[in-house]
Design a protein around this motif. Structure first.
Motif, PDB file in Angstrom:
ATOM      1  N   SER A   1     -49.528 -10.375  41.812  1.00  0.00           N
ATOM      2  CA  SER A   1     -49.133 -10.693  40.985  1.00  0.00           C
ATOM      3  C   SER A   1     -50.261 -10.693  40.533  1.00  0.00           C
ATOM      4  N   TYR A   2     -49.786 -10.665  38.440  1.00  0.00           N
ATOM      5  CA  TYR A   2     -50.838 -10.523  37.318  1.00  0.00           C
ATOM      6  C   TYR A   2     -49.788 -12.036  36.606  1.00  0.00           C
ATOM      7  N   ASP A   3     -51.071 -12.443  35.908  1.00  0.00           N
ATOM      8  CA  ASP A   3     -50.493 -13.026  34.263  1.00  0.00           C
ATOM      9  C   ASP A   3     -50.010 -11.904  33.361  1.00  0.00           C
ATOM     10  N   HIS A   4     -48.923 -11.541  32.874  1.00  0.00           N
ATOM     11  CA  HIS A   4     -49.216 -10.692  31.804  1.00  0.00           C
ATOM     12  C   HIS A   4     -49.456 -10.638  30.911  1.00  0.00           C
ATOM     13  N   ARG A   5     -49.494 -12.127  30.628  1.00  0.00           N
ATOM     14  CA  ARG A   5     -50.303 -12.470  28.827  1.00  0.00           C
ATOM     15  C   ARG A   5     -52.008 -11.853  28.576  1.00  0.00           C
ATOM     16  N   VAL A   6     -52.431 -11.398  30.347  1.00  0.00           N
ATOM     17  CA  VAL A   6     -53.688 -11.601  29.944  1.00  0.00           C
ATOM     18  C   VAL A   6     -53.559  -9.520  30.658  1.00  0.00           C
ATOM     19  N   ILE A   7     -53.430  -9.233  31.939  1.00  0.00           N
ATOM     20  CA  ILE A   7     -52.690  -7.786  32.348  1.00  0.00           C
ATOM     21  C   ILE A   7     -50.900  -7.062  32.332  1.00  0.00           C
ATOM     22  N   ASN A   8     -51.552  -5.939  31.720  1.00  0.00           N
ATOM     23  CA  ASN A   8     -50.759  -5.876  31.591  1.00  0.00           C
ATOM     24  C   ASN A   8     -50.323  -4.756  32.880  1.00  0.00           C
ATOM     25  N   GLY A   9     -48.864  -4.082  33.043  1.00  0.00           N
ATOM     26  CA  GLY A   9     -49.137  -2.438  33.967  1.00  0.00           C
ATOM     27  C   GLY A   9     -49.664  -1.538  34.132  1.00  0.00           C
ATOM     28  N   ALA A  10     -50.244  -0.967  33.268  1.00  0.00           N
ATOM     29  CA  ALA A  10     -50.054   0.259  33.674  1.00  0.00           C
ATOM     30  C   ALA A  10     -51.977  -0.138  34.386  1.00  0.00           C
ATOM     31  N   ASP A  11     -52.849  -1.021  34.137  1.00  0.00           N
ATOM     32  CA  ASP A  11     -53.920  -2.503  33.801  1.00  0.00           C
ATOM     33  C   ASP A  11     -53.733  -2.578  35.883  1.00  0.00           C
ATOM     34  N   ALA A  12     -52.260  -3.026  35.920  1.00  0.00           N
ATOM     35  CA  ALA A  12     -52.372  -4.101  36.889  1.00  0.00           C
ATOM     36  C   ALA A  12     -52.388  -2.429  38.625  1.00  0.00           C
ATOM     37  N   ALA A  13     -51.488  -1.705  38.057  1.00  0.00           N
ATOM     38  CA  ALA A  13     -51.151  -0.262  38.853  1.00  0.00           C
ATOM     39  C   ALA A  13     -52.697   0.413  39.254  1.00  0.00           C
ATOM     40  N   VAL A  14     -53.609   0.513  38.659  1.00  0.00           N
ATOM     41  CA  VAL A  14     -54.641   0.961  38.645  1.00  0.00           C
ATOM     42  C   VAL A  14     -55.812   0.318  39.163  1.00  0.00           C
ATOM     43  N   PHE A  15     -55.554  -1.205  38.758  1.00  0.00           N
ATOM     44  CA  PHE A  15     -56.827  -1.502  39.895  1.00  0.00           C
ATOM     45  C   PHE A  15     -56.101  -2.169  41.495  1.00  0.00           C
ATOM     46  N   THR A  16     -54.466  -2.557  41.518  1.00  0.00           N
ATOM     47  CA  THR A  16     -54.175  -2.157  42.974  1.00  0.00           C
ATOM     48  C   THR A  16     -54.566  -0.773  43.475  1.00  0.00           C
ATOM     49  N   ARG A  17     -54.221   0.304  42.821  1.00  0.00           N
ATOM     50  CA  ARG A  17     -54.953   1.450  43.572  1.00  0.00           C
ATOM     51  C   ARG A  17     -56.345   1.701  43.850  1.00  0.00           C
ATOM     52  N   TYR A  18     -56.835   1.358  42.954  1.00  0.00           N
ATOM     53  CA  TYR A  18     -58.610   0.859  43.713  1.00  0.00           C
ATOM     54  C   TYR A  18     -58.820   0.185  44.835  1.00  0.00           C
ATOM     55  N   ILE A  19     -57.914  -0.975  45.279  1.00  0.00           N
ATOM     56  CA  ILE A  19     -58.585  -1.385  46.223  1.00  0.00           C
ATOM     57  C   ILE A  19     -57.702  -0.632  47.081  1.00  0.00           C
ATOM     58  N   ALA A  20     -56.715  -0.178  46.757  1.00  0.00           N
ATOM     59  CA  ALA A  20     -55.968   0.464  48.395  1.00  0.00           C
ATOM     60  C   ALA A  20     -57.097   1.406  48.985  1.00  0.00           C
ATOM     61  N   THR A  21     -58.012   2.438  47.732  1.00  0.00           N
ATOM     62  CA  THR A  21     -58.962   3.642  47.489  1.00  0.00           C
ATOM     63  C   THR A  21     -59.777   3.141  49.175  1.00  0.00           C
ATOM     64  N   LEU A  22     -60.363   2.165  48.275  1.00  0.00           N
ATOM     65  CA  LEU A  22     -61.339   1.133  49.116  1.00  0.00           C
ATOM     66  C   LEU A  22     -61.964   0.637  49.622  1.00  0.00           C
ATOM     67  N   LEU A  23     -60.074   0.284  50.704  1.00  0.00           N
ATOM     68  CA  LEU A  23     -59.710  -0.196  52.466  1.00  0.00           C
ATOM     69  C   LEU A  23     -59.828   0.985  52.909  1.00  0.00           C
ATOM     70  N   ALA A  24     -59.438   2.074  52.058  1.00  0.00           N
ATOM     71  CA  ALA A  24     -58.855   3.278  52.897  1.00  0.00           C
ATOM     72  C   ALA A  24     -60.661   3.698  53.315  1.00  0.00           C
ATOM     73  N   ASP A  25     -61.282   4.223  52.780  1.00  0.00           N
ATOM     74  CA  ASP A  25     -62.531   4.027  53.376  1.00  0.00           C
ATOM     75  C   ASP A  25     -63.694   2.998  52.608  1.00  0.00           C
ATOM     76  N   PRO A  26     -64.137   2.275  52.831  1.00  0.00           N
ATOM     77  CA  PRO A  26     -65.200   1.198  52.760  1.00  0.00           C
ATOM     78  C   PRO A  26     -66.715   1.946  51.665  1.00  0.00           C
ATOM     79  N   ARG A  27     -67.184   2.845  52.551  1.00  0.00           N
ATOM     80  CA  ARG A  27     -67.964   3.612  52.011  1.00  0.00           C
ATOM     81  C   ARG A  27     -68.232   3.687  50.673  1.00  0.00           C
ATOM     82  N   ARG A  28     -67.398   3.611  50.065  1.00  0.00           N
ATOM     83  CA  ARG A  28     -67.189   3.904  48.576  1.00  0.00           C
ATOM     84  C   ARG A  28     -67.858   2.358  47.882  1.00  0.00           C
ATOM     85  N   ILE A  29     -67.959   1.305  48.754  1.00  0.00           N
ATOM     86  CA  ILE A  29     -68.636   0.499  47.611  1.00  0.00           C
ATOM     87  C   ILE A  29     -70.012   0.975  47.517  1.00  0.00           C
ATOM     88  N   LEU A  30     -70.645   1.246  49.046  1.00  0.00           N
ATOM     89  CA  LEU A  30     -71.932   1.784  48.343  1.00  0.00           C
ATOM     90  C   LEU A  30     -72.366   2.383  47.390  1.00  0.00           C
TER      91      LEU A  30
END
Length: 585
Positions: A555-584
């Motif tokens: 969930s996000y404040d739409h005054r600061v975050i737009n929908g496209a950025d929210a989708a990219v951010f959520t997908r990025y977290i999902a990708t990191l959780l699938a393979d935590p080695r990416r954090i390194l």
């Protein structure tokens, strides 16, 4: 005689109003100054009767305990002066001008005598060498307006060391142990178990171990410095008061026209400096003005209920309530939603409503309601996604045995916290706050992660600081410690402050997704639901296979975050959780 500021309960406060003028004759306990801080307004009474001869502060000044506010000629001093004048006239029969000079000389001599008496009194009150002096100490900032004394850990006569816990204070949010401010012997305890106490309230008297005469000398120097500063500023106090009267006499319309012109140039939004220029004629303290900005209220339209039409926080709330009740839906083809909920119907008729029972909300629930109400002002949107944590769960299974041997609970939440913190460093807009004037965002350089914890009294959100610099093991340790403190009501005020983003995990409670509420002033919150096995298509093997999928709800404040950025951010977290080695990387 100097009339000084008493203990205000805070470090300093602003002079909001001066209630007397030079030449006024006042009685003891007459109110002379109105002081206002972020927490309260205090009318300061005079500690003596007499004629006001000097005002040492001006409206807008910051004052602290012991600072000289005004000077008065007491009745005793006036009588002494008159007697001195009569004596001078009878014996010498000088002209009127000489009499005035004699009076000035007598006053100066009287002041010198008073100074000597004060010095003698100070010397007399000095403790003997090797002994301490009894000092009254006030409570520190508790993080809440008031809290209850749950336990007193010392007794009169006990010897305590600095930072030793002496009180246990329990609020709606947490329990806080109050440390001893200095080392010494407890002479008196000013509170009792069960008392409600507030920030800055005196709570204990301690005879210090290392007090020496140098302390009194230092305090004397500080008092002289404050008096010197007050004398140097007093010359301009009348000019400042005159300028304030002229500013107050200016029509309010010109200030409002200036604000309206600035608003039209900036597209209807005022900067904070423009707001301050517009509101010069509004009688309200800084805390009330800040509340009005947060609630989007034009404070010039609020009617004050205090003395001299001063605006209180209650007036702002009443204005908002009245505005909401007057709002009506615009005439459209469909019926508009009500601006506010109506009062509950009368449920006393058992034949209609059946039997009812009234239950009090917990203290934690009561204090959470105002914070939750802020969310109704946010244009909130929720983005949903799934993360394939099959491989991450295998890694956790390999590591949890060793962690358990060390007494560490190693759950998937540690991975979620680490991945989210890394994502926030790559997408800093989600780790920010919207400014009061809605023209800027304040980006946080560190990630302080709030972790929602369910307790018997309700939901509480302790904070892990600087998560971006911590590893999985340390994160797991702090999650366990904070969760334990939350359930045992042992969280300190620092444990609950400073979050820049929040994670709310429902763990094994069930459910496929939910919509978490953004915790203002943050702009985002990540909800985590229960992971489940789901069939996923394997492109390489050309077949379906079971995978462990973790639902994410951002969930996000739409005054600061737009929908496209929210989708990219959520997908990025999902990708990191699938393979935590990416954090390194």
């Amino acid at each position: 005689m100097d009339i000084k500021a008493p203990d205000l309960g805070v470090d300093s406060a602003e002079v909001s109003e001066i209630m007397v003028e030079v030449g006024d004759v006042i009685e003891k306990d007459d109110n002379i100054i109105l002081l206002e801080s972020d927490k309260a307004s205090v009318e300061v009474p005079s500690s003596a009767a007499g004629k006001v001869t000097k005002i040492s502060v001006a409206v807008g000044d910051q004052v602290s305990e012991g600072m000289v506010l005004i000077e008065v000629d007491s009745d005793a001093d006036s009588g002494a002066d008159d007697e001195s004048d009569d004596s001078s006239k009878n014996e010498q029969k000088q002209p009127e001008a000489d009499t005035e000079n004699s009076k000035s000389t007598e006053v100066a001599a009287t002041n010198n005598d008073k100074a000597e008496q004060t010095k003698d009194k100070s010397d007399t009150s000095e403790p003997e060498e090797g002994t301490g002096r009894a000092t009254t100490h006030a409570l520190p900032d508790l993080g809440v307006e008031e809290a209850q004394v749950a336990e007193i850990m010392v007794s009169v006569g006990d010897t305590v060391s600095a930072e030793q816990s002496i009180l246990l204070i329990e609020s709606d949010k947490a329990s806080v142990e109050v440390p001893a401010p200095i080392a010494g012997k407890v002479e008196k305890i000013l509170v009792e178990a069960g008392d409600m106490v507030a920030n800055g309230q005196d709570f204990i008297v301690i005879i210090g171990e290392d007090e020496t005469s140098s302390t009194s000398e230092t305090q004397g120097s500080r008092t002289e410095a404050v008096s010197a500063k007050a004398d140097s500023e007093a010359g301009s106090s009348e000019q400042q008061a005159s300028a304030k009267k002229q500013s107050t006499a200016a029509p309010k319309q010109s200030a409002q026209e200036t604000g309206a012109s600035a608003a039209s140039k900036s597209g209807g939004k005022l900067t904070e400096s423009q707001v301050n220029e517009k509101l010069v004629d509004v009688y309200a303290g800084p805390a009330v003005r800040k509340l009005a900005r947060q609630m989007g209220v034009d404070i010039t339209q609020v009617s004050g209920s205090a003395l001299n039409d001063r605006i209180l926080k209650e007036d702002v709330f009443a204005h908002v309530k009245e505005s909401l009740s007057k709002q009506k839906a615009a005439p459209t083809n469909s019926a508009g939603a009500q601006a506010s909920l109506p009062n509950l119907p009368d449920m006393s008729n058992i034949e209609i409503w059946g039997e009812t029972e009234t239950q009090d909300l917990s203290r934690l629930q009561k204090v959470s309601i105002p914070q939750l109400n802020y969310n109704t002002l946010l244009p909130q949107v929720t983005q949903f996604d799934l993360s394939d944590i099959t491989e991450t769960e295998k890694l956790r299974g390999e590591l949890k045995g060793g962690m358990k041997a060390e007494g560490i609970g190693f759950t998937i939440l540690a991975f979620v916290v680490k991945a989210t913190a890394h994502a926030l460093t790559q997408h800093p807009r989600f780790n920010s706050h919207l400014s009061d004037d809605n023209t800027q965002i304040i980006v946080r350089k560190s990630v302080n992660m709030g972790i929602a914890v369910a307790t018997d009294d309700g939901l509480i959100v302790p904070v892990i600081k600087n998560v971006q610099d911590k590893g999985l093991k340390q994160i797991a340790i702090e999650i366990g410690e904070l969760a334990g403190k939350a359930r045992d009501k042992k969280l300190g005020t620092k444990d609950l402050q400073g979050a820049s983003f929040t994670i709310s995990s429902q763990g094994n409670l069930g459910g496929t997704a939910f919509t978490p509420l953004v915790n203002w002033p943050q702009v985002g919150i990540l909800g985590v639901s229960e992971a489940s096995r789901q069939p996923r298509w394997n492109e390489t093997k050309q077949t379906f296979e079971p995978r462990l999928m973790l639902p994410l709800s951002l969930s996000y404040d739409h005054r600061v975050i737009n929908g496209a950025d929210a989708a990219v951010f959520t997908r990025y977290i999902a990708t990191l959780l699938a393979d935590p080695r990416r954090i390194l990387l």
